[in-house]
Design a protein around this motif. Structure first.
Motif, PDB file in Angstrom:
ATOM      1  N   GLU A  81       3.497  11.017 -11.267  1.00 36.74           N
ATOM      2  CA  GLU A  81       3.709  10.266 -10.138  1.00 36.74           C
ATOM      3  C   GLU A  81       3.222   8.915 -10.408  1.00 36.74           C
ATOM      4  O   GLU A  81       3.995   7.893 -10.295  1.00 36.74           O
ATOM      5  CB  GLU A  81       2.952  10.589  -8.851  1.00 36.74           C
ATOM      6  CG  GLU A  81       3.168  12.315  -8.398  1.00 36.74           C
ATOM      7  CD  GLU A  81       2.053  13.205  -8.950  1.00 36.74           C
ATOM      8  OE1 GLU A  81       2.126  14.209  -8.460  1.00 36.74           O
ATOM      9  OE2 GLU A  81       1.366  12.758  -9.946  1.00 36.74           O
ATOM     10  N   ILE A  82       1.973   8.649 -11.064  1.00 35.83           N
ATOM     11  CA  ILE A  82       1.675   7.129 -11.345  1.00 35.83           C
ATOM     12  C   ILE A  82       2.445   6.815 -12.600  1.00 35.83           C
ATOM     13  O   ILE A  82       2.761   5.660 -12.774  1.00 35.83           O
ATOM     14  CB  ILE A  82       0.290   7.296 -11.557  1.00 35.83           C
ATOM     15  CG1 ILE A  82      -0.661   7.599 -10.209  1.00 35.83           C
ATOM     16  CG2 ILE A  82      -0.240   6.060 -12.424  1.00 35.83           C
ATOM     17  CD1 ILE A  82      -1.900   7.370 -10.275  1.00 35.83           C
ATOM     18  N   LEU A 102      -6.326   6.868  -7.927  1.00 40.70           N
ATOM     19  CA  LEU A 102      -5.554   6.051  -7.030  1.00 40.70           C
ATOM     20  C   LEU A 102      -4.897   4.794  -7.867  1.00 40.70           C
ATOM     21  O   LEU A 102      -5.461   4.289  -8.586  1.00 40.70           O
ATOM     22  CB  LEU A 102      -6.682   5.348  -6.221  1.00 40.70           C
ATOM     23  CG  LEU A 102      -6.034   4.330  -4.849  1.00 40.70           C
ATOM     24  CD1 LEU A 102      -5.471   5.402  -3.947  1.00 40.70           C
ATOM     25  CD2 LEU A 102      -7.194   3.625  -4.205  1.00 40.70           C
ATOM     26  N   ARG A 119       5.769   5.146 -12.211  1.00 40.74           N
ATOM     27  CA  ARG A 119       5.655   3.802 -11.733  1.00 40.74           C
ATOM     28  C   ARG A 119       5.033   2.709 -12.177  1.00 40.74           C
ATOM     29  O   ARG A 119       5.347   1.514 -11.895  1.00 40.74           O
ATOM     30  CB  ARG A 119       5.149   3.951 -10.103  1.00 40.74           C
ATOM     31  CG  ARG A 119       5.817   4.857  -9.496  1.00 40.74           C
ATOM     32  CD  ARG A 119       5.045   5.240  -7.901  1.00 40.74           C
ATOM     33  NE  ARG A 119       5.829   6.062  -7.184  1.00 40.74           N
ATOM     34  CZ  ARG A 119       5.777   5.985  -5.890  1.00 40.74           C
ATOM     35  NH1 ARG A 119       5.015   5.037  -5.165  1.00 40.74           N
ATOM     36  NH2 ARG A 119       6.181   6.870  -5.065  1.00 40.74           N
ATOM     37  N   LEU A 148      -0.451   5.612  -4.942  1.00 37.03           N
ATOM     38  CA  LEU A 148      -0.645   7.040  -4.763  1.00 37.03           C
ATOM     39  C   LEU A 148      -2.119   7.263  -4.951  1.00 37.03           C
ATOM     40  O   LEU A 148      -2.901   6.836  -5.713  1.00 37.03           O
ATOM     41  CB  LEU A 148       0.277   7.716  -5.721  1.00 37.03           C
ATOM     42  CG  LEU A 148       1.909   7.114  -5.758  1.00 37.03           C
ATOM     43  CD1 LEU A 148       2.474   8.024  -6.642  1.00 37.03           C
ATOM     44  CD2 LEU A 148       2.235   7.745  -4.295  1.00 37.03           C
ATOM     45  N   ASP A 149      -2.449   8.369  -4.168  1.00 36.76           N
ATOM     46  CA  ASP A 149      -3.817   9.038  -4.583  1.00 36.76           C
ATOM     47  C   ASP A 149      -3.278  10.559  -4.902  1.00 36.76           C
ATOM     48  O   ASP A 149      -3.033  11.411  -3.909  1.00 36.76           O
ATOM     49  CB  ASP A 149      -4.600   8.907  -3.183  1.00 36.76           C
ATOM     50  CG  ASP A 149      -6.139   9.430  -3.470  1.00 36.76           C
ATOM     51  OD1 ASP A 149      -6.468   9.825  -4.786  1.00 36.76           O
ATOM     52  OD2 ASP A 149      -7.040   9.366  -2.704  1.00 36.76           O
ATOM     53  N   VAL A 150      -3.715  10.673  -6.086  1.00 37.97           N
ATOM     54  CA  VAL A 150      -3.237  11.986  -6.623  1.00 37.97           C
ATOM     55  C   VAL A 150      -4.264  12.703  -7.278  1.00 37.97           C
ATOM     56  O   VAL A 150      -5.275  11.825  -8.152  1.00 37.97           O
ATOM     57  CB  VAL A 150      -1.899  11.790  -7.800  1.00 37.97           C
ATOM     58  CG1 VAL A 150      -0.954  11.253  -6.999  1.00 37.97           C
ATOM     59  CG2 VAL A 150      -2.237  10.919  -8.768  1.00 37.97           C
ATOM     60  N   GLN A 180       0.651  -1.163  -0.048  1.00 38.20           N
ATOM     61  CA  GLN A 180       0.191   0.027  -0.004  1.00 38.20           C
ATOM     62  C   GLN A 180       0.778   1.183   0.003  1.00 38.20           C
ATOM     63  O   GLN A 180       0.356   2.513  -0.524  1.00 38.20           O
ATOM     64  CB  GLN A 180      -0.871  -0.097   1.173  1.00 38.20           C
ATOM     65  CG  GLN A 180      -2.058  -1.046   1.143  1.00 38.20           C
ATOM     66  CD  GLN A 180      -3.276  -0.751   2.236  1.00 38.20           C
ATOM     67  OE1 GLN A 180      -3.325   0.125   2.731  1.00 38.20           O
ATOM     68  NE2 GLN A 180      -3.782  -2.101   2.595  1.00 38.20           N
ATOM     69  N   HIS A 209      -9.626  12.653  -9.380  1.00 37.00           N
ATOM     70  CA  HIS A 209      -8.541  12.067  -8.145  1.00 37.00           C
ATOM     71  C   HIS A 209      -8.306  10.520  -8.652  1.00 37.00           C
ATOM     72  O   HIS A 209      -9.437   9.683  -9.106  1.00 37.00           O
ATOM     73  CB  HIS A 209      -9.446  12.231  -6.993  1.00 37.00           C
ATOM     74  CG  HIS A 209      -8.943  13.495  -6.329  1.00 37.00           C
ATOM     75  ND1 HIS A 209      -7.796  13.859  -5.573  1.00 37.00           N
ATOM     76  CD2 HIS A 209      -9.794  14.741  -6.393  1.00 37.00           C
ATOM     77  CE1 HIS A 209      -7.962  15.190  -5.246  1.00 37.00           C
ATOM     78  NE2 HIS A 209      -9.113  15.609  -5.752  1.00 37.00           N
ATOM     79  N   ASP A 233       3.294   1.739  -1.906  1.00 37.04           N
ATOM     80  CA  ASP A 233       3.392   2.142  -3.244  1.00 37.04           C
ATOM     81  C   ASP A 233       2.264   2.742  -4.004  1.00 37.04           C
ATOM     82  O   ASP A 233       2.275   3.220  -5.373  1.00 37.04           O
ATOM     83  CB  ASP A 233       3.881   0.825  -4.129  1.00 37.04           C
ATOM     84  CG  ASP A 233       5.262   0.381  -3.414  1.00 37.04           C
ATOM     85  OD1 ASP A 233       6.117   1.242  -3.106  1.00 37.04           O
ATOM     86  OD2 ASP A 233       5.537  -1.018  -3.288  1.00 37.04           O
TER      87      ASP A 233
END
Length: 276
Positions: A32-33, A97, A36, A7-9, A3, A95, A5
């Motif tokens: 950010e996502i 996740l 990754r 992100l909630d952006v 968890q 938003h 790793d």
């Protein structure tokens, strides 16, 4: 993936457009996502700022560009939430996740000479990124893609442009060969067998309706080619807490897998698939 790793952006909407196959595509700025994410992973999207709809919607990543920080999702309208997403506007914030699920890493294609992709309907969307990455590594890639009719086929130009071999079929014969994905897969497996490639240098991945995946599993059971499948499931959280996406494991001692964290990609022989 832990968890930590996930992100909630806030992601900025770059564009939303209608595509072939009765599909919509959104490109989101979420660096950010994007930095990754792996092929076959997914994100959970809050459709709008309010809590209506309450639950986020899961969407596979159909493309990722870490260099410019964008991610792409492709969907068909199947309810109120996905209909609302078609009304997103450029520069709007949504938003997101993610990245969620196991996906497939670079080792998936290690020592592979040929990748066989099998897709049904909207199952083509997440497979695109894997096909592109395979061709970047010089892996010979074939896509076997089918839908009920021509108007339900998504655009395959992205894979054509990178050199994938495309085999298309429709159940009504309105485009490509008439028949099912399994019909075309059986023919292609015969051709591949004539190439006498060591099965250790081959790998296959399927994504689509469960009955199609079950039929593909039966077809590949007569070969030594490792077959992976990417499962779709309704889910509320996306990271294993709600247990709403459980699928039965073949091994009774394992019990169940969670599609959101143990998957969505599994070895076909590890999960029970119920054909219809």
């Amino acid at each position: 993936m832990s968890q930590l790793d996930i992100l909630d952006v806030p992601a900025k909407v770059i564009s939303v457009d209608r595509r072939e196959g009765d599909a919509f595509r959104a490109i989101l700025y979420a660096p950010e996502i994007a930095s990754r994410a792996k092929p076959m992973q997914f994100i959970n999207v809050r459709v709008q700022e309010s809590l209506d709809p309450l639950l986020r919607r899961p969407f596979s990543l159909s493309d990722v560009n870490p260099h410019v920080g964008t991610i792409e999702i492709t969907w068909m309208v199947v309810g109120r939430g996905t209909k609302m997403m078609t009304q997103w506007k450029p520069n709007q914030t949504v938003h997101v996740l993610g990245p969620l699920g196991n996906g497939v890493g670079p080792d998936f294609l290690e020592n592979k000479r040929k990748l066989i992709l099998l897709a049904g309907g909207t199952g083509f969307a997440p497979i695109q990124l894997l096909g592109v990455r395979a061709r970047e590594k010089g892996v010979d890639t074939i896509l076997i893609y089918g839908a009920k009719s021509r108007h339900l086929l998504m655009n395959t130009d992205r894979l054509k442009e990178v050199g994938c071999k495309i085999c298309t079929c429709t159940e009504d014969g309105s485009y490509g060969s008439k028949g099912l994905v399994t019909d075309m897969a059986e023919l292609q497996l015969e051709l591949i067998a004539e190439e006498k490639i060591d099965p250790e240098n081959l790998v296959a991945l399927g994504c689509g309706p469960t009955p199609m995946l079950a039929a593909i599993e039966n077809l590949f059971a007569d070969t030594n080619i490792p077959l992976y499948i990417s499962l779709e499931s309704k889910m509320a959280c996306g990271y294993g807490l709600c247990q709403g996406c459980a699928v039965r494991a073949v091994d009774p001692q394992r019990g169940y897998y969670r599609v959101c964290t143990d998957g969505p990609v599994f070895l076909a022989k590890d999960v029970e698939l119920e054909s219809e």
